[in-house]
Structure formats: structure tokens, C-alpha cells
Motif scaffolding. Structure first.
Motif, short mmCIF file in Angstrom:
data_model
loop_
_atom_site.label_atom_id
_atom_site.label_comp_id
_atom_site.label_asym_id
_atom_site.label_seq_id
_atom_site.Cartn_x
_atom_site.Cartn_y
_atom_site.Cartn_z
N THR A 323 0.82 -1.21 0.00
CA THR A 323 0.00 0.00 0.00
C THR A 323 0.86 1.26 0.00
N LEU A 361 -12.15 -2.90 2.50
CA LEU A 361 -11.56 -1.69 1.94
C LEU A 361 -11.04 -1.93 0.52
N ALA A 364 -13.88 -1.99 -1.94
CA ALA A 364 -14.37 -0.64 -2.20
C ALA A 364 -13.42 0.13 -3.12
N ILE A 365 -12.12 -0.02 -2.88
CA ILE A 365 -11.12 0.63 -3.73
C ILE A 365 -11.22 0.11 -5.16
N VAL A 393 -12.04 9.92 -2.60
CA VAL A 393 -12.50 8.87 -1.69
C VAL A 393 -11.62 7.64 -1.81
N LYS A 394 -11.25 7.30 -3.04
CA LYS A 394 -10.35 6.16 -3.26
C LYS A 394 -9.03 6.37 -2.53
N LEU A 397 -9.46 5.89 1.19
CA LEU A 397 -9.56 4.46 1.53
C LEU A 397 -8.20 3.79 1.48
N LEU A 400 -6.46 4.71 4.66
CA LEU A 400 -7.02 3.94 5.76
C LEU A 400 -6.51 2.50 5.73
N LEU A 401 -6.39 1.94 4.53
CA LEU A 401 -5.88 0.58 4.39
C LEU A 401 -4.43 0.51 4.86
#
Length: 424
Positions: A323, A361, A364-365, A393-394, A397, A400-401
């Protein structure tokens, strides 16, 4: 009354039979086949030309080498590591006119091998079943880009390498190193394996020996310094429009500025941000990525020194490294999301419910990525506010990941989790 009892019993049995049917290998393989057939069809004839890089760029590179004109990475510097040329050349097996279809067939076969390894040959565990269904869903939500780039070739290598990391670390190191010499990102998984495995010496030896062999063959073929040309080629890129670092400039454009624009770079073949500070931001991504990787490495080493088990440490560490490469990247291409599949699959297999958050997550991504590319990519290129919101938003996320993964790595070093390495 008797008929009512029978109906009630049958009513309870039907969901149970359905669960057994969906949980079997047959249903999983059927879903795998349906999804890949659909993705192949969309790539070949769907809107957005999702296969454009393959048919318009990879094929040209392969043909120029076939005709003896230019060998990318050998005769000239190239944006990819040298082994990327292997699948690009293999896709010419049935002729230039079938290049796209052959490429998609090659990726599907590689995915099928990895899917078979994931399912295994013994009793299908609940975690492996869940990981397999997650992968199928991830492919659906990510869409055609999941097959239509060189990154798709590396994902099966990464999946199998991580699944075999505990029981077969030398084979895992070989697979991940080969993947890294196709597209750099699996090197992050090699680093995670070196930190998390108690047989790290074997991993280092295999990775180093294989790397030396690949470089040696490249030099013998006449590459010279071009074998490492991808390092300089990547360093010279500008700030691509999908990059997380590009989001402030996109909002600036949404706000009506004329100082920043989105322009097409014909040398790199990408849309990039042009405007005050964009070049500085692009240059900043490299040290930020290095710093992020170092911080993840420090957290991983702390966990390893405190006796964290591979089963608890490797999945979040692999996810954190991966990530970081996405978040701190000046490019940010949609296909980068495919990288998330391998560490998330490993997390589900080894950690089960503890990895529901990253699994959700990542899904959603994936769907946000498909919203942007390939169908409505043009809206992002004109900085349409709705699509800038989607990209924002991507990015949130993804951050957050990353935070979840770093926290999980830290926790792995704070409390021993009794596990069995053979679970992989």
C-alpha cells in the motif's frame, strides 16, 4: 400436519444444500470461469479500450524485437524490468492479429494456476473458500483492468509466492523475485518475507542468486546498463492524474484555476498534471515512498524481534509495503490496485475474520477504480467534480488501508499470536 413438518424440514435443508453447493470447488471454478470470460469479452469489445496498452504498446514492442529492430531493455532503456518482455513476446504466439486474445488467455491461465493453489487439493477450508470468493468478487469489482496490463501477470506469482511462504520459502522467494523482474512491486513482498520468515537467509540467497542470474543473462544479451534502465525511466516521470499526490491540483482545477492543467505526455504516454509545484510534488514522491517503506520496515523488524509469528506478521506487513507503493506513487495507474489481491488473499487464508476490514476496503477501492477507468476516464481528465470526488474517496480508503496494515504489524509485535506456520 405431517406434510407441514416435511415442508419445514425441506425448507431448512434447502439453504444448507445451497451453502454446500456454493462452498464447493465446482461453484468456485464456475464463478472463476464466468468472471474471466466476461472480463475477456469486455477487454476485447467493451467501451473504453481497456486493452489499449496491450494491443497498442506491448504489441509494438514485441513486434519490433521480433523483426530485429529494437529489443526493449536490451538495446535501449525501458520503463519495465527485463522479464516483462517475456509475456509480451509470448502473446505473439498466434500472430499479431490475435495478440490481445492471446494475452488475455495467458493471464487467465496464470490466474487459474494461482486459483488452484489457493483451493488446494485437500479438504477445502472455510478460510480458503472465503479467500477464493473474495478474489472472484475483487476481479468483478475491479473490471477489465484486472487482466489488461502487465501487472496482471505478476499477481498470480505474488499469490502463489505468499501462499507458499511458510512451507516453501525458497520457492516463494523465487516466484516473488521473478514477479519483481516483471513489474517491480513484488519486491515489496520479498522484503516482507525476509522480515517475517525465520528462514530469511534462504530467502535472501534465492532472491539474490536469481537476480544475479537475470542480470547476467541480460548483460550477455547486450543490455549493459539498460538492464536497470527502468529505475531512471520511472524517476523521470511527472505527476500522473490518478496519483494520490495529484488530488490537490485536481481540486484546484475544479475551483477554476487556469494555472494548472491536465496534459498528455507523448514520451511516457500518460496524462499528467502541469502547473506550479507539480514537478516538485512528483520529485517528492520518491523520498516519501522511501520514508514510508523504512517506517514499515522498522515496524516489521520490531515485530519480528519480539517473536511475532509469520502467520500474524506476514499478511499485514506485505499489505503495508504494497500500500505504501500505491499511496506514495507519482503514477497511480488503475492497474496498481491489482497488487492488493495477493496480501489480502493471504490475510484471509491465515487470519480469517481478523482481515475483514482490509478485505472490505480493497473491494471498495476496486469498485471506485472501475468507476473511473476505463468507462468514464474522460470525466477525470477534464476534472469533473464528481469524478474528482471518486478519486479523493479512493485515496482516503487507500490511506485507511495503509494505517490498518501498519497498526496490525505493530500489534503483531506487541502480543504473540499462537499459530501454525503450516497453515499456509
Amino acid at each position: 400436519m405431517a406434510e407441514d413438518v416435511v415442508d419445514a424440514v425441506d425448507g431448512r435443508r434447502r439453504p444448507a444444500r445451497l451453502r454446500r453447493a456454493l462452498g464447493g470447488r465446482g461453484a468456485l471454478w464456475a464463478a472463476f470461469a464466468v468472471v474471466h470470460v466476461a472480463l475477456v469479452a469486455i477487454n476485447l469489445s467493451g467501451a473504453g479500450n481497456a486493452l489499449g496498452d496491450v494491443t497498442l504498446v506491448y504489441r509494438v514492442w514485441a513486434e519490433t524485437a521480433q523483426h530485429g529492430w529494437v529489443r526493449m531493455g536490451i538495446d535501449v532503456p525501458w520503463v519495465y524490468p527485463i522479464l516483462a518482455f517475456a509475456p509480451m513476446t509470448a502473446a505473439l504466439a498466434f500472430g499479431s492479429e490475435w495478440y490481445g486474445a492471446t494475452w488475455l488467455g495467458l493471464v487467465t491461465v496464470l490466474d487459474a494456476i494461482a486459483f488452484g493453489v489457493l483451493l488446494g487439493s485437500g479438504t477445502l477450508s472455510r478460510r480458503r473458500r472465503a479467500a477464493a470468493w473474495w478474489w472472484v468478487a475483487f476481479l468483478v469489482l475491479l473490471g477489465p483492468i484486472a487482466l489488461g496490463r502487465i501487472d496482471a501477470v505478476t499477481v498470480p506469482f505474488a499469490v502463489v509466492g505468499l501462499l507458499w511462504a511458510a512451507g516453501r520459502p525458497r520457492v516463494a522467494a523465487a516466484l516473488l523475485t521473478i514477479g519483481a523482474w516483471i513489474k517491480v512491486w513484488p519486491a515489496a513482498l520479498v522484503a516482507a518475507l525476509v522480515v517475517a520468515s525465520r528462514r530469511r537467509g534462504e530467502v535472501v540467497i534465492v532472491a539474490a542468486a536469481l537476480t544475479a542470474g537475470i542480470l547476467g543473462v541480460s548483460v550477455l544479451a547486450g543490455s549493459g546498463g539498460n538492464a536497470l534502465g527502468f529505475v531512471a525511466e520511472q524517476a523521470g516521470r511527472g505527476l500522473q492524474v490518478e496519483s494520490p499526490f495529484a488530488v490537490p491540483w485536481l481540486w484546484w482545477i475544479v475551483g477554476g484555476t487556469r494555472e494548472a492543467t491536465i496534459a498528455y505526455d507523448r514520451d511516457i504516454l500518460t496524462f499528467q498534471i502541469e502547473g506550479p509545484g507539480a514537478d516538485a510534488a512528483a520529485a517528492l514522491t520518491t523520498p516519501v515512498m522511501a520514508l514510508g517503506a523504512v517506517l514499515v520496515l522498522v515496524a516489521g523488524l520490531r515485530a519480528a524481534r519480539r517473536g511475532a509469528h509469520l502467520v500474524a506478521l506476514l499478511p499485514p506487513l506485505a499489505l503495508a509495503f504494497t500500500t505504501v507503493l500505491i499511496v506514495a506513487n507519482k503514477v497511480g495507474s488503475p492497474q496498481f490496485v491489482t497488487w492488493l489481491a495477493a496480501p489480502v488473499i493471504l490475510g484471509i487464508v491465515l487470519g480469517g475474520g481478523r482481515h475483514l476490514v482490509p478485505a472490505g476496503l480493497a473491494l471498495a477501492i476496486a469498485v471506485l477504480t472501475q468507476v473511473i477507468y476505463p468507462y468514464w476516464y474522460g470525466w477525470l481528465l477534464i476534472a469533473n467534480p464528481g469524478f474528482v470526488v471518486v478519486l479523493t474517496v479512493k485515496v482516503v480508503l487507500l490511506v485507511l488501508l495503509l494505517l490498518w496494515a501498519v497498526r496490525a504489524v505493530w500489534q503483531a509485535g506487541s502480543a504473540r499470536t499462537p499459530s501454525d506456520e503450516s497453515a499456509a
